[in-house]
Design a protein around this motif. Structure first.
Motif, PDB file in Angstrom:
ATOM      1  N   MET A   1       0.658  -1.204  -0.001  1.00 57.62           N
ATOM      2  CA  MET A   1      -0.050   0.034   0.019  1.00 57.62           C
ATOM      3  C   MET A   1       0.775   1.074  -0.123  1.00 57.62           C
ATOM      4  O   MET A   1       1.803   1.234   0.481  1.00 57.62           O
ATOM      5  N   LYS A   2       0.670   2.171  -0.788  1.00 56.14           N
ATOM      6  CA  LYS A   2       1.232   3.477  -0.860  1.00 56.14           C
ATOM      7  C   LYS A   2       0.677   4.480   0.061  1.00 56.14           C
ATOM      8  O   LYS A   2      -0.490   4.676   0.167  1.00 56.14           O
ATOM      9  N   LYS A   3       1.752   5.288   0.799  1.00 57.26           N
ATOM     10  CA  LYS A   3       1.281   6.519   1.786  1.00 57.26           C
ATOM     11  C   LYS A   3       2.129   7.427   1.477  1.00 57.26           C
ATOM     12  O   LYS A   3       3.368   7.321   1.205  1.00 57.26           O
ATOM     13  N   ALA A   4       1.528   8.779   1.611  1.00 57.48           N
ATOM     14  CA  ALA A   4       2.533   9.961   1.446  1.00 57.48           C
ATOM     15  C   ALA A   4       3.156  10.105   2.734  1.00 57.48           C
ATOM     16  O   ALA A   4       2.702   9.960   3.880  1.00 57.48           O
ATOM     17  N   VAL A   5       4.738  10.869   2.537  1.00 53.56           N
ATOM     18  CA  VAL A   5       5.030  11.180   3.794  1.00 53.56           C
ATOM     19  C   VAL A   5       5.912  12.553   3.499  1.00 53.56           C
ATOM     20  O   VAL A   5       6.358  12.697   2.354  1.00 53.56           O
ATOM     21  N   VAL A   6       5.875  13.225   4.500  1.00 53.13           N
ATOM     22  CA  VAL A   6       6.433  14.479   4.418  1.00 53.13           C
ATOM     23  C   VAL A   6       7.682  14.711   5.155  1.00 53.13           C
ATOM     24  O   VAL A   6       7.892  14.410   6.201  1.00 53.13           O
ATOM     25  N   ASN A   7       8.638  15.499   4.337  1.00 55.95           N
ATOM     26  CA  ASN A   7       9.731  15.651   5.269  1.00 55.95           C
ATOM     27  C   ASN A   7       9.349  16.990   6.042  1.00 55.95           C
ATOM     28  O   ASN A   7       9.587  18.309   5.406  1.00 55.95           O
ATOM     29  N   GLN A   8       9.177  16.836   7.273  1.00 52.42           N
ATOM     30  CA  GLN A   8       8.678  17.894   7.942  1.00 52.42           C
ATOM     31  C   GLN A   8       9.696  19.014   8.493  1.00 52.42           C
ATOM     32  O   GLN A   8       9.277  20.133   8.675  1.00 52.42           O
ATOM     33  N   THR A   9      10.855  18.717   8.252  1.00 51.86           N
ATOM     34  CA  THR A   9      11.887  19.842   8.592  1.00 51.86           C
ATOM     35  C   THR A   9      11.942  20.718   7.484  1.00 51.86           C
ATOM     36  O   THR A   9      12.489  21.928   7.310  1.00 51.86           O
ATOM     37  N   GLU A  10      11.762  20.220   6.329  1.00 56.39           N
ATOM     38  CA  GLU A  10      11.723  21.302   5.212  1.00 56.39           C
ATOM     39  C   GLU A  10      10.427  21.776   4.645  1.00 56.39           C
ATOM     40  O   GLU A  10      10.394  22.575   3.707  1.00 56.39           O
ATOM     41  N   CYS A  11       9.066  21.419   5.263  1.00 57.60           N
ATOM     42  CA  CYS A  11       7.699  21.731   4.787  1.00 57.60           C
ATOM     43  C   CYS A  11       7.868  23.201   5.364  1.00 57.60           C
ATOM     44  O   CYS A  11       8.215  23.768   6.336  1.00 57.60           O
ATOM     45  N   VAL A  12       7.026  24.156   4.474  1.00 54.25           N
ATOM     46  CA  VAL A  12       6.859  25.168   4.527  1.00 54.25           C
ATOM     47  C   VAL A  12       5.335  25.796   5.130  1.00 54.25           C
ATOM     48  O   VAL A  12       4.813  26.714   5.245  1.00 54.25           O
ATOM     49  N   ALA A  13       4.824  24.601   5.178  1.00 53.96           N
ATOM     50  CA  ALA A  13       3.139  24.614   5.841  1.00 53.96           C
ATOM     51  C   ALA A  13       2.341  25.668   5.015  1.00 53.96           C
ATOM     52  O   ALA A  13       1.634  26.400   5.419  1.00 53.96           O
ATOM     53  N   CYS A  14       2.428  25.450   3.548  1.00 52.66           N
ATOM     54  CA  CYS A  14       1.686  26.267   2.783  1.00 52.66           C
ATOM     55  C   CYS A  14       0.356  26.097   2.855  1.00 52.66           C
ATOM     56  O   CYS A  14      -0.606  26.748   2.333  1.00 52.66           O
ATOM     57  N   GLY A  15      -0.044  24.757   2.851  1.00 48.29           N
ATOM     58  CA  GLY A  15      -1.387  24.372   2.992  1.00 48.29           C
ATOM     59  C   GLY A  15      -1.845  23.825   1.600  1.00 48.29           C
ATOM     60  O   GLY A  15      -3.123  23.372   1.637  1.00 48.29           O
ATOM     61  N   VAL A  16      -0.917  23.868   0.409  1.00 47.61           N
ATOM     62  CA  VAL A  16      -1.525  23.281  -0.586  1.00 47.61           C
ATOM     63  C   VAL A  16      -2.125  21.928  -0.764  1.00 47.61           C
ATOM     64  O   VAL A  16      -2.956  21.234  -1.094  1.00 47.61           O
ATOM     65  N   CYS A  17      -1.165  21.075   0.002  1.00 49.05           N
ATOM     66  CA  CYS A  17      -1.439  19.516   0.058  1.00 49.05           C
ATOM     67  C   CYS A  17      -2.735  19.363   0.791  1.00 49.05           C
ATOM     68  O   CYS A  17      -3.550  18.498   0.371  1.00 49.05           O
ATOM     69  N   GLU A  18      -2.971  20.047   1.651  1.00 56.52           N
ATOM     70  CA  GLU A  18      -4.049  19.834   2.615  1.00 56.52           C
ATOM     71  C   GLU A  18      -5.319  20.349   1.781  1.00 56.52           C
ATOM     72  O   GLU A  18      -6.479  19.518   1.818  1.00 56.52           O
ATOM     73  N   LYS A  19      -5.312  21.215   0.771  1.00 58.15           N
ATOM     74  CA  LYS A  19      -6.400  21.626  -0.065  1.00 58.15           C
ATOM     75  C   LYS A  19      -6.574  20.621  -0.980  1.00 58.15           C
ATOM     76  O   LYS A  19      -7.763  20.281  -1.553  1.00 58.15           O
ATOM     77  N   VAL A  20      -5.481  19.915  -1.591  1.00 53.03           N
ATOM     78  CA  VAL A  20      -5.963  18.991  -2.706  1.00 53.03           C
ATOM     79  C   VAL A  20      -6.278  17.565  -2.270  1.00 53.03           C
ATOM     80  O   VAL A  20      -6.614  16.948  -3.221  1.00 53.03           O
ATOM     81  N   CYS A  21      -6.194  17.234  -1.159  1.00 55.04           N
ATOM     82  CA  CYS A  21      -6.129  15.958  -0.675  1.00 55.04           C
ATOM     83  C   CYS A  21      -7.844  15.439  -0.612  1.00 55.04           C
ATOM     84  O   CYS A  21      -8.583  16.160   0.134  1.00 55.04           O
ATOM     85  N   PRO A  22      -8.038  14.532  -1.471  1.00 55.69           N
ATOM     86  CA  PRO A  22      -9.649  14.268  -1.454  1.00 55.69           C
ATOM     87  C   PRO A  22      -9.992  13.259  -0.244  1.00 55.69           C
ATOM     88  O   PRO A  22     -11.342  13.307  -0.027  1.00 55.69           O
ATOM     89  N   ARG A  23      -9.022  13.024   0.580  1.00 62.56           N
ATOM     90  CA  ARG A  23      -9.498  12.096   1.829  1.00 62.56           C
ATOM     91  C   ARG A  23      -9.321  13.172   3.125  1.00 62.56           C
ATOM     92  O   ARG A  23      -9.629  12.341   4.113  1.00 62.56           O
ATOM     93  N   GLN A  24      -8.705  14.141   2.987  1.00 62.05           N
ATOM     94  CA  GLN A  24      -8.554  14.791   4.251  1.00 62.05           C
ATOM     95  C   GLN A  24      -7.503  14.319   4.888  1.00 62.05           C
ATOM     96  O   GLN A  24      -7.568  14.378   6.191  1.00 62.05           O
ATOM     97  N   ALA A  25      -6.590  13.701   4.241  1.00 62.41           N
ATOM     98  CA  ALA A  25      -5.544  12.919   5.153  1.00 62.41           C
ATOM     99  C   ALA A  25      -4.414  13.888   5.544  1.00 62.41           C
ATOM    100  O   ALA A  25      -3.540  13.366   6.556  1.00 62.41           O
ATOM    101  N   ILE A  26      -4.438  15.047   5.118  1.00 64.98           N
ATOM    102  CA  ILE A  26      -3.342  15.955   5.405  1.00 64.98           C
ATOM    103  C   ILE A  26      -3.912  17.053   6.247  1.00 64.98           C
ATOM    104  O   ILE A  26      -4.724  17.786   5.828  1.00 64.98           O
TER     105      ILE A  26
END
Length: 65
Positions: A1-26
């Motif tokens: 099974m495939k899952k998303a992984v975020v490099n949290q030290t490099e993430c800029v918390a812009c929220g784009v991923c949160e908006k596009v996620c169809p399952r509200q997983a982010i």
């Protein structure tokens, strides 16, 4: 099974991923970084494709037994 992984030290918390996620997983954790709920993530790669900082990867994960 495939899952998303975020490099949290490099993430800029812009929220784009949160908006596009169809399952509200982010969600954006305290405005600092994106956090993935692995129980909700289906590995669709929408977040990976749209992340402007290129800090999200969708990886093959071992199934919990």
């Amino acid at each position: 099974m495939k899952k998303a992984v975020v490099n949290q030290t490099e993430c800029v918390a812009c929220g784009v991923c949160e908006k596009v996620c169809p399952r509200q997983a982010i969600t954006i954790f305290h405005g600092i970084y994106a956090n993935v709920n692995e129980d909700l993530c289906v590995g669709c790669k929408k977040c990976e494709k749209t992340c402007p900082a290129s800090v999200i990867q969708v990886l093959q994960k071992e199934a919990a037994s």
